[in-house]
Design a protein around this motif. Structure first.
Motif, PDB file in Angstrom:
ATOM      1  N   VAL A  30       0.850  -1.195   0.000  1.00 31.35           N
ATOM      2  CA  VAL A  30       0.000   0.000   0.000  1.00 31.35           C
ATOM      3  C   VAL A  30       0.884   1.243   0.000  1.00 31.35           C
ATOM      4  O   VAL A  30       2.015   1.204   0.493  1.00 31.35           O
ATOM      5  N   ALA A  31       0.349   2.326  -0.563  1.00 33.02           N
ATOM      6  CA  ALA A  31       1.116   3.579  -0.609  1.00 33.02           C
ATOM      7  C   ALA A  31       0.166   4.766  -0.586  1.00 33.02           C
ATOM      8  O   ALA A  31      -0.921   4.715  -1.171  1.00 33.02           O
ATOM      9  N   PHE A  32       0.597   5.826   0.106  1.00 29.69           N
ATOM     10  CA  PHE A  32      -0.161   7.071   0.147  1.00 29.69           C
ATOM     11  C   PHE A  32       0.275   7.988  -0.992  1.00 29.69           C
ATOM     12  O   PHE A  32       1.476   8.183  -1.212  1.00 29.69           O
ATOM     13  N   ALA A  33      -0.708   8.573  -1.686  1.00 30.80           N
ATOM     14  CA  ALA A  33      -0.454   9.739  -2.538  1.00 30.80           C
ATOM     15  C   ALA A  33      -1.100  10.918  -1.816  1.00 30.80           C
ATOM     16  O   ALA A  33      -1.711  10.744  -0.761  1.00 30.80           O
ATOM     17  N   GLU A  34      -0.977  12.107  -2.401  1.00 32.19           N
ATOM     18  CA  GLU A  34      -1.510  13.283  -1.680  1.00 32.19           C
ATOM     19  C   GLU A  34      -3.008  13.179  -1.427  1.00 32.19           C
ATOM     20  O   GLU A  34      -3.487  13.474  -0.344  1.00 32.19           O
ATOM     21  N   GLU A  35      -3.736  12.764  -2.480  1.00 37.48           N
ATOM     22  CA  GLU A  35      -5.191  12.683  -2.347  1.00 37.48           C
ATOM     23  C   GLU A  35      -5.708  11.249  -2.323  1.00 37.48           C
ATOM     24  O   GLU A  35      -6.872  11.022  -2.018  1.00 37.48           O
ATOM     25  N   LEU A  36      -4.859  10.315  -2.705  1.00 37.53           N
ATOM     26  CA  LEU A  36      -5.316   8.934  -2.910  1.00 37.53           C
ATOM     27  C   LEU A  36      -4.474   7.943  -2.134  1.00 37.53           C
ATOM     28  O   LEU A  36      -3.411   8.284  -1.608  1.00 37.53           O
ATOM     29  N   ILE A  37      -4.974   6.730  -2.116  1.00 31.78           N
ATOM     30  CA  ILE A  37      -4.212   5.601  -1.570  1.00 31.78           C
ATOM     31  C   ILE A  37      -4.232   4.509  -2.632  1.00 31.78           C
ATOM     32  O   ILE A  37      -5.276   4.241  -3.240  1.00 31.78           O
ATOM     33  N   GLY A  91       3.347 -14.083  -6.994  1.00 34.95           N
ATOM     34  CA  GLY A  91       2.508 -13.326  -6.058  1.00 34.95           C
ATOM     35  C   GLY A  91       3.221 -12.151  -5.411  1.00 34.95           C
ATOM     36  O   GLY A  91       2.794 -11.661  -4.373  1.00 34.95           O
ATOM     37  N   ARG A  92       4.339 -11.704  -6.011  1.00 30.69           N
ATOM     38  CA  ARG A  92       5.046 -10.517  -5.476  1.00 30.69           C
ATOM     39  C   ARG A  92       4.545  -9.297  -6.254  1.00 30.69           C
ATOM     40  O   ARG A  92       4.540  -9.315  -7.485  1.00 30.69           O
ATOM     41  N   PHE A  93       4.173  -8.256  -5.515  1.00 31.00           N
ATOM     42  CA  PHE A  93       3.537  -7.114  -6.181  1.00 31.00           C
ATOM     43  C   PHE A  93       3.684  -5.915  -5.249  1.00 31.00           C
ATOM     44  O   PHE A  93       3.078  -5.866  -4.177  1.00 31.00           O
ATOM     45  N   THR A  94       4.523  -4.967  -5.637  1.00 26.31           N
ATOM     46  CA  THR A  94       4.834  -3.844  -4.764  1.00 26.31           C
ATOM     47  C   THR A  94       4.627  -2.531  -5.500  1.00 26.31           C
ATOM     48  O   THR A  94       4.854  -2.458  -6.704  1.00 26.31           O
ATOM     49  N   LEU A  95       4.215  -1.520  -4.763  1.00 29.82           N
ATOM     50  CA  LEU A  95       4.079  -0.188  -5.359  1.00 29.82           C
ATOM     51  C   LEU A  95       4.535   0.870  -4.356  1.00 29.82           C
ATOM     52  O   LEU A  95       4.646   0.605  -3.148  1.00 29.82           O
ATOM     53  N   ALA A  96       4.810   2.061  -4.874  1.00 30.87           N
ATOM     54  CA  ALA A  96       5.237   3.184  -4.030  1.00 30.87           C
ATOM     55  C   ALA A  96       4.941   4.479  -4.766  1.00 30.87           C
ATOM     56  O   ALA A  96       4.822   4.499  -5.998  1.00 30.87           O
ATOM     57  N   VAL A  97       4.823   5.548  -3.994  1.00 31.81           N
ATOM     58  CA  VAL A  97       4.584   6.877  -4.568  1.00 31.81           C
ATOM     59  C   VAL A  97       5.805   7.732  -4.218  1.00 31.81           C
ATOM     60  O   VAL A  97       6.255   7.743  -3.069  1.00 31.81           O
ATOM     61  N   ASN A  98       6.335   8.442  -5.224  1.00 28.81           N
ATOM     62  CA  ASN A  98       7.531   9.255  -4.963  1.00 28.81           C
ATOM     63  C   ASN A  98       7.154  10.664  -4.500  1.00 28.81           C
ATOM     64  O   ASN A  98       5.966  11.002  -4.373  1.00 28.81           O
ATOM     65  N   GLY A  99       8.156  11.489  -4.288  1.00 32.27           N
ATOM     66  CA  GLY A  99       7.927  12.835  -3.767  1.00 32.27           C
ATOM     67  C   GLY A  99       7.154  13.735  -4.716  1.00 32.27           C
ATOM     68  O   GLY A  99       6.626  14.773  -4.310  1.00 32.27           O
ATOM     69  N   ASP A 100       7.092  13.356  -5.993  1.00 33.84           N
ATOM     70  CA  ASP A 100       6.324  14.138  -6.973  1.00 33.84           C
ATOM     71  C   ASP A 100       4.918  13.579  -7.142  1.00 33.84           C
ATOM     72  O   ASP A 100       4.255  13.887  -8.141  1.00 33.84           O
ATOM     73  N   ASP A 101       4.490  12.763  -6.211  1.00 32.37           N
ATOM     74  CA  ASP A 101       3.145  12.167  -6.219  1.00 32.37           C
ATOM     75  C   ASP A 101       2.941  11.225  -7.414  1.00 32.37           C
ATOM     76  O   ASP A 101       1.830  11.048  -7.893  1.00 32.37           O
ATOM     77  N   GLU A 102       4.036  10.624  -7.880  1.00 32.83           N
ATOM     78  CA  GLU A 102       3.956   9.691  -9.014  1.00 32.83           C
ATOM     79  C   GLU A 102       3.892   8.257  -8.493  1.00 32.83           C
ATOM     80  O   GLU A 102       4.644   7.884  -7.580  1.00 32.83           O
TER      81      GLU A 102
END
Lengths: 324, 185
Positions: free
Chosen positions: A149-156, A196-207
């Protein structure tokens, strides 16, 4: 007794002793078996070129006997999930909080408004930093398996390995959308998750960056699920990703660099935002007999934290001074 | 005379009873043998460490242990850790890129980017090299099993004696295989 007889007896005894020693030497008894002639050989890849090493290990924190699941760093603390517990640990290793949860969490992340988000297979729960529940999502379908899981500014964003989709929530944990990584663009295959490996992340530019492990690819998606850019190559060399499920974990540093973690040939590397290799944080020699990729996080001083699932340790790596 | 008749009748009765008991015993033993549960040797894939001894310690040559493929588990990866050797030159079927020492794994293109991997059991020697590669880099769909059409089912399996992880166990003959997640395609 005749000396000749004595000599013969001694000679027979010597021959018998030598025979026993020889048989023992040639035998296959336990503990004396020859090396496996069919051993899987990673020679040439199991040691890192010292010139590529950018970090050195400076500290280890033992996390007890419970099986770790994931961790995150924020607000000067380490947030760790193990079994059915949420633990908060200081960077020095002292326990601050241990909260029992109703079920087993599968992923954790921290928001910039002092939120703590935990995934539980088919739903999400948001807490404040003291462990008080704030929001809870509706349960997803039975096949759902949220493992990142990852946080973006307005979304998750939540990576659902069971359905091979990225799910999009608002900060009140209401599901808004989901996407499969496919579009009208011909080069997109959708998410391929062999293990079954699946990862995501949001960077400092909300990408939003998502690993497509079956393609050994780090993929940048718009928040609506359109593929914008990707990088990555399959290779046992440090420049690429080995195996069929790598990188298993990754995170993005404040400067945009990627920290990736691979299983099989266990290694943690830093890539520039363009994808070119910057260096190796910890090579295979740091994980003797290790098979599982450590989870990765970074503290406010730029140290890389690894959650070593096999040794049940949080290992802290500091950048080597000669790199500065 | 009366005593002789009585003795003969007694001996005859004893002989008949003995014969009857013997026949009943034989029938009983036969029935027991027919209905008794048979056991065979098998590899527990969750204990197997891929040490290579199945290839070198079986009384059969080549070994009765073969690699099997749990297709439902397989990721059908292009970069298969069980098929390609570390440091492969190209991801293709050239001998220098294959991990298997006998080229017993056949790679078949399905659709981009998926490939299917099949085991040629006539070539497989049960060395577990692919099993180790698949477990480390993939999800362990390749694993070893004792093939009962080849196994002599020795009273004391010589691989079981050599196995360092005690992965060779006795299983009921009615369920002779321990397959990870399904065996048939």
């Amino acid at each position: 007794m005749d000396k000749k007889v004595i000599r013969i007896v001694l000679l027979v005894a010597v021959v018998a002793i030598l025979s026993v020693l020889l048989i023992d030497q040639l035998s296959n008894r336990a503990g004396k078996r020859p090396d496996n002639p069919f051993a899987y050989d990673l020679e040439g890849f199991d040691e890192t070129d010292p010139g590529l090493l950018t970090h050195k290990e400076v500290m280890q924190i033992a996390i007890g006997h419970e099986q770790p699941v994931g961790f995150a760093y924020g607000y000067g603390r380490i947030f760790l999930i193990t079994g059915e517990y949420l633990q908060v640990i200081s960077p020095e290793g002292s326990a601050i909080l241990k909260k029992e949860l109703d079920e087993s969490p599968t992923a954790i992340t921290i928001g910039n408004k002092k939120q703590l988000l935990l995934a539980f297979d088919n739903h999400l729960v948001m807490y404040d930093l003291t462990g008080e529940e704030l929001f809870r999502s509706m349960p997803l379908d039975e096949k759902a398996a949220i493992i990142s899981v990852a946080f973006a500014e307005e979304l998750i964003f939540a990576a659902d390995a069971g359905n091979k989709v990225v799910r999009v929530f608002n900060h009140r944990l209401e599901e808004l959308d989901s996407f499969r990584g496919t579009s009208n663009v011909s080069e997109t295959h959708g998410f391929i998750l062999p293990g079954g490996r699946f990862t995501l992340a949001v960077n400092g530019d909300d990408e939003l960056w998502v690993v497509n492990p079956g393609l050994h690819s780090m993929q940048l998606y718009s928040h609506s699920g359109r593929l914008r850019r990707y990088w990555g190559e399959a290779s046992f060399n440090p420049e690429g990703f080995s195996g069929c499920c790598n990188p298993t974990h990754f995170m993005i540093l404040p400067n945009g660099d990627f920290v990736t973690s691979e299983k099989g040939l266990v290694r943690v590397k830093v890539h520039h935002p363009s994808g070119t290799l910057k260096g190796v944080v910890a090579g295979p020699e740091s994980f003797p007999n290790g098979k599982d990729a450590p989870a990765v996080a970074a503290d406010s001083e730029g140290n890389i934290l690894l959650l070593d699932f096999e040794q049940k340790l949080i290992r802290i790596f500091e950048e080597r001074k000669e790199n500065n | 005379m009366a005593t002789d008749k009585g003795r003969r009748a007694f001996i005859g009765m004893c002989a008949r009873m003995t014969a009857g008991l013997a026949i009943a015993g034989l029938v009983g033993v036969s029935v027991k043998r027919l209905t008794a549960m048979k056991w065979v040797w098998q590899i527990d894939p969750f204990k197997c460490t891929g040490c290579g001894r199945c290839a070198t310690h079986c009384v059969q040559n080549p070994s009765a242990v073969k690699c099997v493929h749990a297709y439902p588990l397989c990721g059908y990866c292009d970069l298969c850790g069980g098929y390609l050797r570390p440091g492969y030159i190209n991801r293709d079927t050239a001998a220098e890129n294959q991990l298997c020492p006998t080229a017993a794994i056949e790679r078949k293109f399905i659709e981009e980017p998926y490939y299917e991997y099949n085991i040629n059991e006539e070539l497989c020697i049960g060395c577990a090299k692919c099993v180790v590669g698949c477990a480390a880099f993939g999800n362990g769909s390749l694993h070893l099993q004792i093939r009962h059409n080849l196994c002599h089912d020795c009273n004391q399996c010589s691989i079981a004696t050599a196995c360092p992880s005690e992965a060779i166990i006795r299983v009921p003959a009615k369920m002779p295989y321990i397959i990870k997640g399904g065996f048939e395609k």
